[in-house]
Write a protein that holds these residues in place. Structure first.
Motif, short mmCIF file in Angstrom:
data_model
loop_
_atom_site.label_atom_id
_atom_site.label_comp_id
_atom_site.label_asym_id
_atom_site.label_seq_id
_atom_site.Cartn_x
_atom_site.Cartn_y
_atom_site.Cartn_z
N GLY A 9 0.71 -1.22 -0.07
CA GLY A 9 0.05 -0.02 0.00
C GLY A 9 0.82 1.12 0.08
O GLY A 9 0.20 2.34 0.14
N ILE A 10 2.10 1.04 -0.11
CA ILE A 10 2.86 2.36 -0.22
C ILE A 10 3.71 2.43 -1.73
O ILE A 10 4.20 1.42 -2.06
CB ILE A 10 4.05 2.32 0.81
CG1 ILE A 10 3.44 2.25 2.29
CG2 ILE A 10 4.89 3.35 0.71
CD1 ILE A 10 4.39 1.97 3.27
N THR A 11 3.46 3.48 -2.32
CA THR A 11 4.10 3.69 -3.52
C THR A 11 5.53 4.31 -3.21
O THR A 11 5.83 4.99 -2.48
CB THR A 11 3.28 4.47 -4.67
OG1 THR A 11 3.10 5.81 -4.07
CG2 THR A 11 2.09 3.93 -4.73
N ARG A 12 6.41 4.23 -4.15
CA ARG A 12 7.54 5.22 -4.40
C ARG A 12 7.46 6.55 -4.09
O ARG A 12 7.89 7.26 -3.40
CB ARG A 12 8.49 4.76 -5.45
CG ARG A 12 8.96 3.50 -5.76
CD ARG A 12 9.69 3.25 -6.93
NE ARG A 12 10.01 1.86 -7.07
CZ ARG A 12 10.40 1.33 -8.17
NH1 ARG A 12 10.58 1.95 -9.25
NH2 ARG A 12 10.73 0.02 -8.13
N ARG A 13 6.21 7.00 -4.83
CA ARG A 13 6.16 8.62 -4.74
C ARG A 13 5.55 8.86 -3.37
O ARG A 13 5.99 9.97 -2.78
CB ARG A 13 4.90 8.73 -5.73
CG ARG A 13 4.73 10.33 -5.79
CD ARG A 13 3.84 10.79 -6.61
NE ARG A 13 4.16 10.57 -8.09
CZ ARG A 13 3.77 10.61 -9.11
NH1 ARG A 13 2.59 10.83 -9.24
NH2 ARG A 13 4.48 10.81 -10.31
N SER A 14 4.70 8.05 -2.81
CA SER A 14 4.37 8.50 -1.50
C SER A 14 5.52 8.20 -0.37
O SER A 14 5.44 8.95 0.66
CB SER A 14 3.10 7.79 -1.03
OG SER A 14 3.25 6.20 -0.73
N GLY A 15 6.25 7.35 -0.46
CA GLY A 15 7.37 6.99 0.21
C GLY A 15 8.44 8.20 0.25
O GLY A 15 8.76 8.65 1.51
N LEU A 16 8.72 8.60 -0.83
CA LEU A 16 9.62 9.70 -0.84
C LEU A 16 9.04 11.10 -0.36
O LEU A 16 9.64 11.99 0.15
CB LEU A 16 9.77 9.94 -2.41
CG LEU A 16 10.98 8.80 -3.22
CD1 LEU A 16 11.07 9.27 -4.56
CD2 LEU A 16 12.31 9.10 -2.27
N SER A 17 7.60 11.27 -0.51
CA SER A 17 6.90 12.33 -0.06
C SER A 17 7.26 12.28 1.52
O SER A 17 7.27 13.45 2.12
CB SER A 17 5.43 12.41 -0.63
OG SER A 17 4.74 13.32 0.09
N PHE A 18 6.90 11.35 2.05
CA PHE A 18 6.83 11.08 3.34
C PHE A 18 8.37 11.27 3.98
O PHE A 18 8.67 12.17 4.81
CB PHE A 18 6.77 9.69 3.93
CG PHE A 18 6.70 9.37 5.41
CD1 PHE A 18 5.86 9.95 6.31
CD2 PHE A 18 7.67 8.67 5.83
CE1 PHE A 18 6.05 9.92 7.58
CE2 PHE A 18 8.14 8.60 7.32
CZ PHE A 18 7.34 9.03 7.97
N LEU A 19 9.46 10.98 3.15
CA LEU A 19 10.84 11.16 3.54
C LEU A 19 11.46 12.68 3.69
O LEU A 19 11.66 13.15 4.20
CB LEU A 19 11.88 10.38 2.84
CG LEU A 19 11.71 8.80 3.15
CD1 LEU A 19 12.70 8.13 2.13
CD2 LEU A 19 12.35 8.62 4.52
N TRP A 20 10.59 13.25 2.29
CA TRP A 20 10.87 14.62 2.45
C TRP A 20 10.40 15.51 3.39
O TRP A 20 10.74 16.48 3.86
CB TRP A 20 10.43 15.38 0.78
CG TRP A 20 11.46 15.15 -0.42
CD1 TRP A 20 11.13 13.92 -1.32
CD2 TRP A 20 12.71 15.56 -0.50
NE1 TRP A 20 12.19 13.97 -2.10
CE2 TRP A 20 13.11 14.85 -1.29
CE3 TRP A 20 13.50 16.33 0.35
CZ2 TRP A 20 14.56 15.25 -1.92
CZ3 TRP A 20 14.66 16.76 -0.19
CH2 TRP A 20 15.33 16.10 -1.29
N SER A 21 9.05 15.23 3.72
CA SER A 21 8.27 15.82 4.75
C SER A 21 9.08 15.71 6.12
O SER A 21 9.26 16.63 6.81
CB SER A 21 6.79 15.19 4.95
OG SER A 21 6.46 15.49 3.75
N ALA A 22 9.56 14.49 6.37
CA ALA A 22 10.37 14.30 7.73
C ALA A 22 11.58 14.94 7.89
O ALA A 22 11.84 15.52 8.72
CB ALA A 22 10.49 12.51 7.69
N ALA A 23 12.35 15.16 6.43
CA ALA A 23 13.33 15.82 6.43
C ALA A 23 13.14 17.18 6.72
O ALA A 23 14.00 17.99 7.42
CB ALA A 23 14.23 15.71 5.25
N ALA A 24 12.10 17.81 6.07
CA ALA A 24 11.89 19.40 6.30
C ALA A 24 11.60 19.62 7.68
O ALA A 24 11.85 20.68 8.34
CB ALA A 24 10.67 19.67 5.29
N LEU A 25 10.77 18.62 8.38
CA LEU A 25 10.38 18.82 9.63
C LEU A 25 11.60 19.11 10.79
O LEU A 25 11.88 19.62 11.56
CB LEU A 25 9.17 18.02 10.24
CG LEU A 25 8.20 18.11 9.58
CD1 LEU A 25 7.13 17.02 10.05
CD2 LEU A 25 7.53 19.33 10.26
#
Length: 76
Positions: free
Chosen positions: A9-25
């Motif tokens: 249920g996790i796509t590459r796009r949503s996984g990368l989006s999550f990583l970018w959000s975590a890095a920004a925070l």
């Protein structure tokens, strides 16, 4: 490999989006912490700098006053 992501249920796009959000925070949180600790250190440093500066200003004034006095004595 893409089937693994789809089945979970996790796509590459949503996984990368999550990583970018975590890095920004994480970056924003680190900036806030550094700014808070820097402001405290800056206050102490500013006090020391002010003390040094006032000492330099006093010595400069004495030098200039003495120089003017010596010039006037030579001219008279």
């Amino acid at each position: 490999m893409s089937q693994f992501y789809i089945s979970e249920g996790i796509t590459r796009r949503s996984g990368l989006s999550f990583l970018w959000s975590a890095a920004a925070l994480a970056f924003a949180g680190a900036a806030v912490v550094l700014k808070a600790s820097h402001s405290e250190a800056q206050t102490t440093g500013m006090e020391r700098r002010g003390d040094r500066r006032s000492g330099r200003d006093d010595r400069r004034t004495e030098r200039r006053t003495g120089r003017t006095t010596r010039r006037e004595e030579r001219r008279n």
